[in-house]
Design a protein around this motif. Structure first.
Motif, mmCIF file in Angstrom:
data_model
loop_
_atom_site.group_PDB
_atom_site.id
_atom_site.type_symbol
_atom_site.label_atom_id
_atom_site.label_comp_id
_atom_site.label_asym_id
_atom_site.label_seq_id
_atom_site.Cartn_x
_atom_site.Cartn_y
_atom_site.Cartn_z
ATOM 1 N N HIS A 1 1.066 -1.036 0.291
ATOM 2 C CA HIS A 1 0.110 0.330 -0.044
ATOM 3 C C HIS A 1 0.985 1.089 -0.127
ATOM 4 O O HIS A 1 2.341 1.501 0.899
ATOM 5 C CB HIS A 1 -0.554 0.118 1.474
ATOM 6 N N PHE A 2 0.634 2.333 -0.838
ATOM 7 C CA PHE A 2 1.905 2.776 -0.581
ATOM 8 C C PHE A 2 0.874 4.888 -1.544
ATOM 9 O O PHE A 2 -0.477 4.347 -1.774
ATOM 10 C CB PHE A 2 2.778 3.003 -1.716
ATOM 11 N N THR A 3 0.751 5.600 -0.820
ATOM 12 C CA THR A 3 0.386 6.547 -1.343
ATOM 13 C C THR A 3 1.628 7.604 -2.281
ATOM 14 O O THR A 3 2.548 8.592 -1.940
ATOM 15 C CB THR A 3 -0.477 7.512 -0.658
ATOM 16 N N GLN B 1 -2.078 14.043 0.008
ATOM 17 C CA GLN B 1 -2.358 13.801 1.379
ATOM 18 C C GLN B 1 -2.197 15.085 2.734
ATOM 19 O O GLN B 1 -2.076 15.802 2.198
ATOM 20 C CB GLN B 1 -0.346 13.446 1.198
ATOM 21 N N TYR C 1 -6.803 6.637 4.023
ATOM 22 C CA TYR C 1 -6.289 5.289 3.941
ATOM 23 C C TYR C 1 -5.223 5.999 2.454
ATOM 24 O O TYR C 1 -4.837 7.257 2.039
ATOM 25 C CB TYR C 1 -7.517 4.985 2.487
ATOM 26 N N HIS C 2 -4.314 4.569 1.694
ATOM 27 C CA HIS C 2 -3.732 4.778 0.830
ATOM 28 C C HIS C 2 -4.789 4.575 -0.664
ATOM 29 O O HIS C 2 -5.954 4.006 -0.946
ATOM 30 C CB HIS C 2 -2.236 3.839 0.715
ATOM 31 N N HIS C 3 -3.664 5.821 -1.019
ATOM 32 C CA HIS C 3 -4.747 5.462 -3.109
ATOM 33 C C HIS C 3 -3.994 4.178 -3.996
ATOM 34 O O HIS C 3 -4.851 4.122 -4.314
ATOM 35 C CB HIS C 3 -3.894 7.100 -3.375
#
Length: 136
Positions: free
Chosen positions: A5-7, A13, A17-19
């Motif tokens: 999971h990452f953004t 930001q 939640y992660h994008h």
């Protein structure tokens, strides 16, 4: 199986939640919409957004575990909330935060959508949660 999971830089930001989620593995797990009901169908937390979010997430955790998965394997969550309005976000997030540690849901959450709907299948149901996971 691996879920990352990452953004990425350039996306909004902070967010709860992660994008983006990237998953590799062989088996997809889809948990149908879960609501605030006990296994016998008894309603939990009538009229209480936070309580219903927490119970729907608990039920989602049970579904994931039944398939050999956990929230660590979740690629995506979808929340349906009746008569949504932005001022409900505090109660919504209170429900998520109240149960996150108990069910192993990391904050920020996996990629998620919150979709406002007029009505779910019964008048006391305020929230429904669906999950998609990936396991070996």
């Amino acid at each position: 199986m691996t879920v990352h999971h990452f953004t990425p830089e350039g996306m909004t930001q902070p967010a709860p939640y992660h994008h983006v989620a990237v998953g590799t593995g062989a088996t997809h797990v889809h948990v149908a919409g879960q609501v605030a009901r006990r296994a016998d169908g008894t309603p939990v937390a009538p009229g209480d957004m936070a309580g219903q979010v927490a119970q729907a997430l608990r039920n989602t955790a049970v579904g994931l575990a039944g398939a050999g998965a956990s929230f660590a394997d979740v690629l995506r969550l979808t929340f349906y909330v009746t008569r949504w309005s932005p001022e409900k976000i505090g109660d919504f997030m209170a429900g998520v935060e109240a149960v996150a540690e108990e069910i192993g849901l990391q904050i920020p959450m996996p990629p998620a959508s919150l979709i406002g709907v007029e009505y779910l299948f019964e008048p006391d149901v305020l929230v429904e949660v669906e999950a998609t996971a990936l396991i070996d």
